[in-house]
Design a protein around this motif. Structure first.
Motif, PDB file in Angstrom:
ATOM      1  N   GLU A   1      56.564  14.850  65.429  1.00 34.49           N
ATOM      2  CA  GLU A   1      56.449  13.875  66.512  1.00 34.49           C
ATOM      3  C   GLU A   1      56.691  12.469  66.005  1.00 34.49           C
ATOM      4  N   ALA A   2      56.226  12.171  64.780  1.00 39.53           N
ATOM      5  CA  ALA A   2      56.444  10.846  64.200  1.00 39.53           C
ATOM      6  C   ALA A   2      57.933  10.590  64.015  1.00 39.53           C
ATOM      7  N   VAL A   3      58.668  11.587  63.527  1.00 44.70           N
ATOM      8  CA  VAL A   3      60.109  11.426  63.343  1.00 44.70           C
ATOM      9  C   VAL A   3      60.785  11.196  64.688  1.00 44.70           C
ATOM     10  N   GLU A   4      60.438  11.994  65.682  1.00 47.94           N
ATOM     11  CA  GLU A   4      61.060  11.843  66.998  1.00 47.94           C
ATOM     12  C   GLU A   4      60.717  10.495  67.623  1.00 47.94           C
ATOM     13  N   LEU A   5      59.464  10.090  67.564  1.00 48.87           N
ATOM     14  CA  LEU A   5      59.067   8.814  68.134  1.00 48.87           C
ATOM     15  C   LEU A   5      59.752   7.654  67.404  1.00 48.87           C
TER      16      LEU A   5
ATOM     17  N   VAL B   1      63.370   7.365  68.508  1.00 46.87           N
ATOM     18  CA  VAL B   1      63.504   6.732  69.827  1.00 46.87           C
ATOM     19  C   VAL B   1      63.273   5.224  69.727  1.00 46.87           C
ATOM     20  N   LEU B   2      62.337   4.811  68.900  1.00 45.19           N
ATOM     21  CA  LEU B   2      62.000   3.392  68.754  1.00 45.19           C
ATOM     22  C   LEU B   2      62.903   2.650  67.774  1.00 45.19           C
ATOM     23  N   GLY B   3      63.803   3.379  67.093  1.00 47.22           N
ATOM     24  CA  GLY B   3      64.674   2.742  66.098  1.00 47.22           C
ATOM     25  C   GLY B   3      63.921   2.308  64.851  1.00 47.22           C
ATOM     26  N   ARG B   4      62.922   3.078  64.441  1.00 44.49           N
ATOM     27  CA  ARG B   4      62.085   2.702  63.296  1.00 44.49           C
ATOM     28  C   ARG B   4      62.061   3.764  62.205  1.00 44.49           C
ATOM     29  N   LEU B   5      63.157   4.465  62.049  1.00 45.99           N
ATOM     30  CA  LEU B   5      63.262   5.462  60.984  1.00 45.99           C
ATOM     31  C   LEU B   5      63.794   4.831  59.706  1.00 45.99           C
TER      32      LEU B   5
ATOM     33  N   ASN C   1      68.798  10.383  63.393  1.00 43.72           N
ATOM     34  CA  ASN C   1      69.043   9.732  64.677  1.00 43.72           C
ATOM     35  C   ASN C   1      69.535  10.687  65.747  1.00 43.72           C
ATOM     36  N   ARG C   2      69.636  11.963  65.455  1.00 37.85           N
ATOM     37  CA  ARG C   2      70.046  12.980  66.414  1.00 37.85           C
ATOM     38  C   ARG C   2      68.803  13.583  67.057  1.00 37.85           C
ATOM     39  N   SER C   3      68.841  13.784  68.355  1.00 35.29           N
ATOM     40  CA  SER C   3      67.703  14.386  69.045  1.00 35.29           C
ATOM     41  C   SER C   3      67.479  15.801  68.538  1.00 35.29           C
ATOM     42  N   PRO C   4      66.223  16.216  68.398  1.00 31.97           N
ATOM     43  CA  PRO C   4      65.949  17.580  67.947  1.00 31.97           C
ATOM     44  C   PRO C   4      66.285  18.575  69.051  1.00 31.97           C
ATOM     45  N   THR C   5      66.600  19.803  68.627  1.00 31.94           N
ATOM     46  CA  THR C   5      66.891  20.844  69.607  1.00 31.94           C
ATOM     47  C   THR C   5      65.655  21.660  69.921  1.00 31.94           C
ATOM     48  N   THR C   6      64.620  21.526  69.101  1.00 32.49           N
ATOM     49  CA  THR C   6      63.358  22.212  69.358  1.00 32.49           C
ATOM     50  C   THR C   6      62.232  21.216  69.165  1.00 32.49           C
ATOM     51  N   SER C   7      61.075  21.553  69.628  1.00 36.97           N
ATOM     52  CA  SER C   7      59.930  20.667  69.404  1.00 36.97           C
ATOM     53  C   SER C   7      58.884  21.409  68.585  1.00 36.97           C
TER      54      SER C   7
ATOM     55  N   GLY D   1      59.217  -2.517  44.750  1.00 38.49           N
ATOM     56  CA  GLY D   1      59.442  -2.208  46.158  1.00 38.49           C
ATOM     57  C   GLY D   1      59.017  -0.814  46.557  1.00 38.49           C
ATOM     58  N   THR D   2      58.370  -0.075  45.634  1.00 36.87           N
ATOM     59  CA  THR D   2      57.883   1.257  45.957  1.00 36.87           C
ATOM     60  C   THR D   2      56.427   1.160  46.396  1.00 36.87           C
ATOM     61  N   ALA D   3      56.151   1.633  47.599  1.00 36.52           N
ATOM     62  CA  ALA D   3      54.790   1.615  48.137  1.00 36.52           C
ATOM     63  C   ALA D   3      54.252   3.031  48.206  1.00 36.52           C
ATOM     64  N   LEU D   4      53.053   3.243  47.688  1.00 32.22           N
ATOM     65  CA  LEU D   4      52.378   4.534  47.742  1.00 32.22           C
ATOM     66  C   LEU D   4      51.259   4.432  48.767  1.00 32.22           C
ATOM     67  N   ALA D   5      51.178   5.401  49.669  1.00 31.45           N
ATOM     68  CA  ALA D   5      50.157   5.360  50.715  1.00 31.45           C
ATOM     69  C   ALA D   5      49.753   6.779  51.098  1.00 31.45           C
ATOM     70  N   THR D   6      48.583   6.883  51.693  1.00 29.03           N
ATOM     71  CA  THR D   6      48.136   8.159  52.264  1.00 29.03           C
ATOM     72  C   THR D   6      47.896   7.956  53.755  1.00 29.03           C
ATOM     73  N   CYS D   7      47.934   9.070  54.467  1.00 31.68           N
ATOM     74  CA  CYS D   7      47.841   9.025  55.924  1.00 31.68           C
ATOM     75  C   CYS D   7      47.290  10.355  56.418  1.00 31.68           C
ATOM     76  N   ASP D   8      46.551  10.307  57.510  1.00 32.98           N
ATOM     77  CA  ASP D   8      46.005  11.535  58.080  1.00 32.98           C
ATOM     78  C   ASP D   8      47.012  12.283  58.952  1.00 32.98           C
ATOM     79  N   GLY D   9      48.216  11.766  59.088  1.00 36.21           N
ATOM     80  CA  GLY D   9      49.251  12.434  59.868  1.00 36.21           C
ATOM     81  C   GLY D   9      49.444  11.848  61.248  1.00 36.21           C
ATOM     82  N   ASP D  10      48.649  10.840  61.617  1.00 31.43           N
ATOM     83  CA  ASP D  10      48.824  10.192  62.907  1.00 31.43           C
ATOM     84  C   ASP D  10      50.243   9.620  62.990  1.00 31.43           C
ATOM     85  N   PRO D  11      51.015   9.991  64.032  1.00 29.06           N
ATOM     86  CA  PRO D  11      52.400   9.531  64.124  1.00 29.06           C
ATOM     87  C   PRO D  11      52.564   8.013  64.064  1.00 29.06           C
ATOM     88  N   GLY D  12      51.696   7.262  64.742  1.00 30.91           N
ATOM     89  CA  GLY D  12      51.807   5.808  64.710  1.00 30.91           C
ATOM     90  C   GLY D  12      51.591   5.246  63.315  1.00 30.91           C
ATOM     91  N   HIS D  13      50.638   5.815  62.598  1.00 34.97           N
ATOM     92  CA  HIS D  13      50.365   5.370  61.233  1.00 34.97           C
ATOM     93  C   HIS D  13      51.537   5.708  60.312  1.00 34.97           C
TER      94      HIS D  13
END
Length: 166
Positions: free
Chosen positions: A106-110, A113-117, A92-98, A42-54
């Motif tokens: 941004e990925a964490v915040e998005l 909000v979407l309930g996908r953490l 699940n707590r809103s950040p106090t700074t951006s 159940g461990t998945a290894l992946a790479t990403c360019d940092g795009d929040p949606g990805h």
């Protein structure tokens, strides 16, 4: 596989921007090690360019996610590793700074909000020295690949053992 036991390990970066490749290098090293010493099911290894949606897509449904990324600190100490752990209460707590730019913050915040953490997120941020064009990491950052791969493996084992205890 139950989402609570799924583990996502994500290396963030650009392999053509020197020290920014640290996340990709750690995931590559984990894949090499897994050939001889498999990671838990159940461990998945992946790479990403940092795009929040990805990023969100890679950790969505995971009970635990580990992200390895380069950090830019001023003044910085190249190769210094920062470990940041966020559990579901803090995630699940809103950040106090951006943060500036689009990326992990941004990925964490998005995702919040979407309930996908994930239930738990650990970020390893490695201070870099050089993010110019090129494929060779600085000596100080390259020296962190092996110990950081061990730290990530240890995180996975601790999570698996805690999940087994229930």
């Amino acid at each position: 596989m139950d989402g609570r036991t799924r583990i996502a390990v994500i290396g963030v970066g650009n392999e053509f921007r020197r020290d920014d490749a640290i996340g990709c290098a750690v995931v590559r090293r984990l894949r090499e090690r897994a050939a001889h010493r498999p990671l838990p099911a159940g461990t998945a290894l992946a790479t990403c360019d940092g795009d929040p949606g990805h990023l969100i897509g890679l950790w969505e449904g995971a009970g635990f996610a580990v992200v390895v990324d380069a950090a830019h600190a001023h003044p910085g100490r190249p190769g210094r590793v920062h470990r940041i752990e966020l559990d579901s209460e803090r995630l699940n707590r809103s950040p106090t700074t951006s943060s500036h730019g689009m990326g992990l913050g941004e990925a964490v915040e998005l995702a919040r909000v979407l309930g996908r953490l994930p239930d738990r997120l650990v970020v390893y941020a490695v201070e870099g020295a050089d993010s110019s064009l090129g494929t060779e990491m600085s000596r100080a950052v390259a020296a962190t690949v092996e110990p950081l791969a061990t730290m990530v493996e240890d995180e996975i084992v601790r999570h698996r053992d805690a999940a087994a205890r229930g």
